[in-house]
Scaffold this motif. Structure first.
Motif, PDB file in Angstrom:
ATOM      1  N   LEU A  94       0.832  -1.206   0.000  1.00 11.99           N
ATOM      2  CA  LEU A  94       0.000   0.000   0.000  1.00 11.99           C
ATOM      3  C   LEU A  94       0.865   1.255   0.000  1.00 11.99           C
ATOM      4  CD1 LEU A  94      -2.665  -1.216   2.576  1.00 11.99           C
ATOM      5  CD2 LEU A  94      -3.082  -0.765   0.165  1.00 11.99           C
ATOM      6  N   LEU A  95       1.976   1.201   0.724  1.00 10.97           N
ATOM      7  CA  LEU A  95       2.890   2.344   0.798  1.00 10.97           C
ATOM      8  C   LEU A  95       3.480   2.638  -0.582  1.00 10.97           C
ATOM      9  CD1 LEU A  95       4.532   4.443   2.440  1.00 10.97           C
ATOM     10  CD2 LEU A  95       6.197   2.654   2.895  1.00 10.97           C
ATOM     11  N   ARG A  96       3.889   1.588  -1.268  1.00 11.97           N
ATOM     12  CA  ARG A  96       4.452   1.763  -2.624  1.00 11.97           C
ATOM     13  C   ARG A  96       3.417   2.389  -3.552  1.00 11.97           C
ATOM     14  NH1 ARG A  96       8.860  -0.168  -5.334  1.00 11.97           N
ATOM     15  NH2 ARG A  96       7.568  -0.362  -7.184  1.00 11.97           N
ATOM     16  N   SER A  97       2.161   1.933  -3.435  1.00 15.89           N
ATOM     17  CA  SER A  97       1.093   2.517  -4.260  1.00 15.89           C
ATOM     18  C   SER A  97       0.939   3.994  -3.964  1.00 15.89           C
ATOM     19  CB  SER A  97      -0.237   1.831  -3.990  1.00 15.89           C
ATOM     20  OG  SER A  97      -0.173   0.497  -4.390  1.00 15.89           O
ATOM     21  N   THR A  98       0.927   4.332  -2.678  1.00 16.15           N
ATOM     22  CA  THR A  98       0.779   5.727  -2.257  1.00 16.15           C
ATOM     23  C   THR A  98       1.906   6.585  -2.826  1.00 16.15           C
ATOM     24  OG1 THR A  98      -0.227   4.988  -0.194  1.00 16.15           O
ATOM     25  CG2 THR A  98       0.573   7.250  -0.229  1.00 16.15           C
ATOM     26  N   LEU A  99       3.129   6.117  -2.669  1.00 15.94           N
ATOM     27  CA  LEU A  99       4.285   6.889  -3.153  1.00 15.94           C
ATOM     28  C   LEU A  99       4.307   6.954  -4.673  1.00 15.94           C
ATOM     29  CD1 LEU A  99       7.015   5.531  -0.694  1.00 15.94           C
ATOM     30  CD2 LEU A  99       6.132   7.863  -0.754  1.00 15.94           C
ATOM     31  N   SER A 100       3.859   5.876  -5.332  1.00 16.75           N
ATOM     32  CA  SER A 100       3.883   5.827  -6.797  1.00 16.75           C
ATOM     33  C   SER A 100       2.874   6.776  -7.430  1.00 16.75           C
ATOM     34  CB  SER A 100       3.595   4.412  -7.300  1.00 16.75           C
ATOM     35  OG  SER A 100       4.546   3.517  -6.806  1.00 16.75           O
ATOM     36  N   PRO A 108      11.038   3.771  -2.811  1.00 17.58           N
ATOM     37  CA  PRO A 108      12.112   2.862  -2.408  1.00 17.58           C
ATOM     38  C   PRO A 108      11.802   1.423  -2.803  1.00 17.58           C
ATOM     39  CG  PRO A 108      11.411   4.242  -0.578  1.00 17.58           C
ATOM     40  CD  PRO A 108      10.407   4.415  -1.653  1.00 17.58           C
ATOM     41  N   GLU A 109      12.843   0.656  -2.955  1.00 19.51           N
ATOM     42  CA  GLU A 109      12.694  -0.767  -3.221  1.00 19.51           C
ATOM     43  C   GLU A 109      12.389  -1.455  -1.900  1.00 19.51           C
ATOM     44  OE1 GLU A 109      14.674  -2.994  -6.525  1.00 19.51           O
ATOM     45  OE2 GLU A 109      16.192  -3.086  -4.939  1.00 19.51           O
ATOM     46  N   VAL A 110      11.525  -2.460  -1.912  1.00 18.98           N
ATOM     47  CA  VAL A 110      11.181  -3.166  -0.682  1.00 18.98           C
ATOM     48  C   VAL A 110      11.899  -4.515  -0.650  1.00 18.98           C
ATOM     49  CG1 VAL A 110       9.324  -4.180   0.703  1.00 18.98           C
ATOM     50  CG2 VAL A 110       8.946  -2.023  -0.513  1.00 18.98           C
ATOM     51  N   VAL A 111      12.699  -4.701   0.378  1.00 23.05           N
ATOM     52  CA  VAL A 111      13.469  -5.935   0.524  1.00 23.05           C
ATOM     53  C   VAL A 111      13.063  -6.633   1.809  1.00 23.05           C
ATOM     54  CG1 VAL A 111      15.797  -6.842   0.965  1.00 23.05           C
ATOM     55  CG2 VAL A 111      15.450  -5.098  -0.790  1.00 23.05           C
ATOM     56  N   SER A 112      12.708  -7.912   1.702  1.00 23.89           N
ATOM     57  CA  SER A 112      12.333  -8.694   2.886  1.00 23.89           C
ATOM     58  C   SER A 112      13.339  -9.808   3.093  1.00 23.89           C
ATOM     59  CB  SER A 112      10.940  -9.308   2.698  1.00 23.89           C
ATOM     60  OG  SER A 112       9.993  -8.300   2.468  1.00 23.89           O
ATOM     61  N   ILE A 113      14.057  -9.742   4.207  1.00 26.56           N
ATOM     62  CA  ILE A 113      15.039 -10.777   4.531  1.00 26.56           C
ATOM     63  C   ILE A 113      14.412 -11.733   5.533  1.00 26.56           C
ATOM     64  CG2 ILE A 113      17.343 -11.241   5.472  1.00 26.56           C
ATOM     65  CD1 ILE A 113      18.168  -8.442   4.680  1.00 26.56           C
ATOM     66  N   ASN A 215       1.646   8.462   7.270  1.00 27.71           N
ATOM     67  CA  ASN A 215       2.777   9.091   7.974  1.00 27.71           C
ATOM     68  C   ASN A 215       4.113   8.597   7.452  1.00 27.71           C
ATOM     69  OD1 ASN A 215       1.043  10.577   9.556  1.00 27.71           O
ATOM     70  ND2 ASN A 215       1.162   9.209  11.323  1.00 27.71           N
ATOM     71  N   MET A 216       4.166   7.312   7.149  1.00 25.61           N
ATOM     72  CA  MET A 216       5.411   6.738   6.610  1.00 25.61           C
ATOM     73  C   MET A 216       5.748   7.397   5.278  1.00 25.61           C
ATOM     74  SD  MET A 216       5.785   2.615   7.129  1.00 25.61           S
ATOM     75  CE  MET A 216       7.469   2.408   6.605  1.00 25.61           C
ATOM     76  N   ALA A 217       4.750   7.549   4.418  1.00 21.04           N
ATOM     77  CA  ALA A 217       4.970   8.154   3.093  1.00 21.04           C
ATOM     78  C   ALA A 217       5.486   9.580   3.248  1.00 21.04           C
ATOM     79  CB  ALA A 217       3.687   8.123   2.280  1.00 21.04           C
ATOM     80  N   ASP A 218       4.852  10.338   4.149  1.00 18.99           N
ATOM     81  CA  ASP A 218       5.286  11.719   4.376  1.00 18.99           C
ATOM     82  C   ASP A 218       6.720  11.768   4.853  1.00 18.99           C
ATOM     83  OD1 ASP A 218       2.071  12.919   5.685  1.00 18.99           O
ATOM     84  OD2 ASP A 218       2.830  12.647   3.638  1.00 18.99           O
ATOM     85  N   ASP A 219       7.061  10.921   5.819  1.00 23.19           N
ATOM     86  CA  ASP A 219       8.422  10.889   6.366  1.00 23.19           C
ATOM     87  C   ASP A 219       9.441  10.507   5.303  1.00 23.19           C
ATOM     88  OD1 ASP A 219       8.121   9.836   9.892  1.00 23.19           O
ATOM     89  OD2 ASP A 219       7.410  11.601   8.794  1.00 23.19           O
ATOM     90  N   ILE A 220       9.104   9.509   4.493  1.00 19.74           N
ATOM     91  CA  ILE A 220      10.036   9.067   3.448  1.00 19.74           C
ATOM     92  C   ILE A 220      10.293  10.215   2.462  1.00 19.74           C
ATOM     93  CG2 ILE A 220      10.279   7.540   1.430  1.00 19.74           C
ATOM     94  CD1 ILE A 220       8.847   5.371   3.166  1.00 19.74           C
ATOM     95  N   ASN A 221       9.232  10.899   2.051  1.00 21.84           N
ATOM     96  CA  ASN A 221       9.401  12.033   1.130  1.00 21.84           C
ATOM     97  C   ASN A 221      10.295  13.103   1.730  1.00 21.84           C
ATOM     98  OD1 ASN A 221       7.784  10.926  -0.885  1.00 21.84           O
ATOM     99  ND2 ASN A 221       5.909  11.845  -0.076  1.00 21.84           N
ATOM    100  N   LEU A 222      10.051  13.423   3.004  1.00 19.48           N
ATOM    101  CA  LEU A 222      10.841  14.447   3.699  1.00 19.48           C
ATOM    102  C   LEU A 222      12.314  14.044   3.783  1.00 19.48           C
ATOM    103  CD1 LEU A 222       8.825  15.685   6.803  1.00 19.48           C
ATOM    104  CD2 LEU A 222      10.047  17.116   5.173  1.00 19.48           C
ATOM    105  N   ILE A 223      12.548  12.810   4.169  1.00 19.35           N
ATOM    106  CA  ILE A 223      13.921  12.321   4.334  1.00 19.35           C
ATOM    107  C   ILE A 223      14.671  12.390   3.012  1.00 19.35           C
ATOM    108  CG2 ILE A 223      15.325  10.251   4.747  1.00 19.35           C
ATOM    109  CD1 ILE A 223      13.255   9.465   6.930  1.00 19.35           C
TER     110      ILE A 223
END
Lengths: 227, 164
Positions: A94-100, A108-113, A215-223
């Motif tokens: 959902l975050l990727r959709s929002t940012l896209s 950002p790329e999403v990596v799951s280890i 909030n995550m999307a906003d923070d990522i954009n700001l950073i």
């Protein structure tokens, strides 16, 4: 002094001045920190991310170079998780959709280890993570390498197996699984932070759970804008 | 002039007809199952990858009885095991704690949802797809049980505030 030396000194001075004014890793991000809603800047210029070598879901090498020249949202999961991990993967989708939605923003790329490479092989991860988003990268590999990375990121996990009496026994990272544990099945208790890794391949920020997408999307954009 | 008996009778008839029409109009919603005062609302299984080894089932249990009750077990077919669990956020550590029961207080409710109480479906023979139904039999400690249709659907966004 010859003209050539003067030119070289001149160029060096200009270079140093430019680097100093560019700021880069020496900024302390005070203003940025004040504006963030759901994350913490954890970047430490004195603590470089350790060298690691794992395998992605296509059986390609996944090492430090894969974290360079792009922003990465990194998380630790395991596929036998019925609740937390599916929720986080759905959130990241959902975050990727929002940012896209905003073409001017970096996604950002999403990596799951996986915490659990013994059960979560690259093949298992490929099917699992693709279900949430085809762009997601699943990473498996050597348990010791993963454990070192888990520790570096400040994450934590423990396996819960059952003994002969059916009682819960906690196994820490590094403790070997007893025979039959995989057939019996086990749960993993774990932290659920999501980490933002900078294009320098260094840990930059972390997002503690619970995760609010907006909030995550906003923070990522700001950073990213202030990097 | 008001005749007290007539008024009372009229009131009773009105009350009776209201109750009757209410009972007739109150159709069973596809998600509601009445069984001696324990009502299940919105039972759902979160859709998962085709190789998911574990699935979560969620619902709201309304206890309309005058006793505290416990959900003590769940049964289904097509899975290696089915267990009652609760996700607990222990200072950033997500723990999945197996439960012997789930308590629902008298005239209260319990909300099974992601990040909280849930039924864990372990090792499916075949992971059900969106729109499919998983039948789960729920047993309560007041001697009642009911078989409920859990519909498979995509999960929603995690709620802003933490589960209680």
């Amino acid at each position: 002094m010859s003209n050539m030396y003067k030119s070289i000194i001149g160029v060096v001075v200009v270079l140093i001045t430019t680097l100093v004014f560019m700021g880069g890793p020496d900024k302390d991000y005070k203003d940025l920190k004040r504006q963030l809603k759901s994350s913490l800047i954890t970047y430490d210029p004195d603590k470089e991310l350790i060298s690691f070598s794992l395998i992605d879901h296509d059986n390609n090498k996944f090492n430090n170079n894969r974290l360079k020249d792009k922003w990465t949202l990194l998380m630790f999961i395991y596929t036998h998780c019925p609740d937390v991990c599916p929720t986080e993967l759905l959130n990241m989708s959902l975050l990727r959709s929002t940012l896209s939605n905003d073409k001017s923003k970096v996604v950002p790329e999403v990596v799951s280890i996986t915490f659990d490479p013994v059960r979560d092989t690259p093949k298992v991860l490929k099917t699992y993570t693709a279900y949430f988003d085809k762009s997601f990268i699943g990473v498996s590999g050597d348990q010791n390498q993963i454990d070192k990375l888990v520790k570096t990121f400040g994450a934590y996990y423990e396996r819960v197996i059952k003994n002969e009496k059916g009682q819960d026994v906690i196994l820490q990272a590094g403790e070997s699984l007893p025979e039959g544990a995989i057939e019996e099945g086990y749960i993993i208790n774990h932290t659920a932070q999501i980490y933002l890794v900078s294009p320098n391949g260094q840990i930059f920020a972390e997002f503690p759970a619970p995760h609010n997408i907006s909030n995550m999307a906003d923070d990522i954009n700001l950073i990213i804008e202030n990097y | 002039m008001f005749n007290k008996t007539k008024t009372t009778l009229l009131a009773l008839v009105a009350l009776l007809s209201m109750t009757t029409s209410f009972a007739m109009g109150h159709q069973n919603h596809s998600a509601d199952h009445k069984s001696t005062g324990v009502v299940i609302h919105d039972p759902w299984v979160r859709s998962a990858p085709p190789n998911a080894p574990a699935l979560g089932a969620f619902m709201q249990v309304h206890n309309n009885t005058n006793q505290d009750i416990k959900l003590i077990s769940a049964h289904t077919s097509g899975y290696k095991d089915i267990q009652l669990h609760r996700t607990v956020d222990d200072n950033g550590m997500m723990r999945m704690v197996q439960q012997k029961f789930m308590p629902i207080p008298t005239n209260g409710k319990l909300h099974l949802k992601p990040g909280s109480w849930h039924i864990m479906l372990i090792n499916p023979v075949k992971v059900p797809r969106e729109g499919e139904i998983v039948m789960i039999n729920l047993q309560f400690d007041n001697g009642t049980s009911q078989t409920v249709s859990f519909k498979v659907r995509k999960g929603k966004m995690m709620m802003k505030h933490h589960a209680h």
